[in-house]
Design an enzyme around this catalytic site. Structure first.
Site, PDB file in Angstrom:
ATOM      1  N   CYS A 109     -36.420  23.984 -24.330  1.00 28.93           N
ATOM      2  CA  CYS A 109     -37.437  23.821 -25.370  1.00 28.93           C
ATOM      3  C   CYS A 109     -37.712  22.335 -25.614  1.00 28.93           C
ATOM      4  CB  CYS A 109     -36.981  24.508 -26.650  1.00 28.93           C
ATOM      5  SG  CYS A 109     -38.075  24.231 -28.066  1.00 28.93           S
ATOM      6  N   CYS A 112     -37.431  21.382 -29.302  1.00 27.35           N
ATOM      7  CA  CYS A 112     -36.031  21.268 -29.743  1.00 27.35           C
ATOM      8  C   CYS A 112     -35.455  19.914 -29.355  1.00 27.35           C
ATOM      9  CB  CYS A 112     -35.193  22.389 -29.125  1.00 27.35           C
ATOM     10  SG  CYS A 112     -35.723  24.066 -29.558  1.00 27.35           S
TER      11      CYS A 112
END
Length: 218
Positions: A109, A112
């Site tokens: 991600c 993230c």
């Protein structure tokens, strides 16, 4: 008569002179050793660069492999990674009345990863809060039961109050996390044992059908 003349011409023609003889060159033991040393030094000089490059190449590979990944960097003792449902529930129980901030993340991600350095700074600024990192791919059944659909996703827990708040957050909206910490991290007395995640049974054999988690926008 012709044959006689041919024989006379062959006898009379001078033979080619042999090459001059030179006395053999005798090498002293010292000169022989010096010659061998020069030969060995030349050979080593030719073979040294490849060996040196191989050494540097191996060293570079080892250094790169030993470097921790971005999600493996720990910001402090109040930040832990859990790898199973049992570890997650145990961490919530051990936290007691502390405020617990849980991040559900994916190693793939990009949002993230972009948010992680700022999250680590927040961990260091709030040593009284427990931060739990949950890898979505390692804990898919649990994450789906907790309705984690977008990454990164955050849960706030506290003692007997259980789950306080949950939302998705990107780097651009990081102030949302700070505001939630300011609201929920207040002095209070526990009125009973922690109830963890509430009525959700994280150990069911068949998790509810959910869409795969998506990475939130930065």
């Amino acid at each position: 008569m012709a044959n006689a003349y041919l024989r006379l011409s062959l006898v009379a023609s001078p033979l080619p002179s042999p090459p001059p003889l030179h006395p053999p060159v005798l090498e002293s033991p010292r000169s022989r050793v010096s010659h061998q040393r020069r030969h060995r030094a030349a050979s080593e000089a030719l073979t040294f660069p490849p060996r040196r490059l191989d050494h540097l190449k191996v060293h570079a590979v080892v250094t790169e492999d030993e470097r921790p990944k971005w999600w493996e960097k720990n910001a402090g003792p109040n930040m832990i990674n859990v790898h199973s449902t049992e570890e997650f529930i145990h961490a919530l129980k051990e936290a007691g009345d502390k405020l617990v901030l849980v991040e559900f993340y994916g190693t793939w991600c990009a949002s993230c990863r972009a948010l992680y350095p700022k999250l680590c700074k927040t961990v260091q600024e709030n040593p009284d809060i427990l931060f739990i990192m949950v890898n979505f791919d390692e804990n898919k059944p649990m994450c789906k039961r907790l309705n984690v659909r977008v990454l990164p996703y955050f849960h706030f827990y506290r003692g007997a109050d259980g789950l306080l708040e949950s939302f998705s957050c990107s780097l651009a909206k990081f102030q949302k996390i700070k505001d939630a910490i300011a609201i929920h991290n207040t002095n209070r007395c526990s009125i009973g044992p922690p109830i963890g995640v509430g009525d959700v049974n994280l150990f069911e054999s068949s998790p509810p059908q959910q869409q795969p988690a998506e990475a939130g926008s930065r």
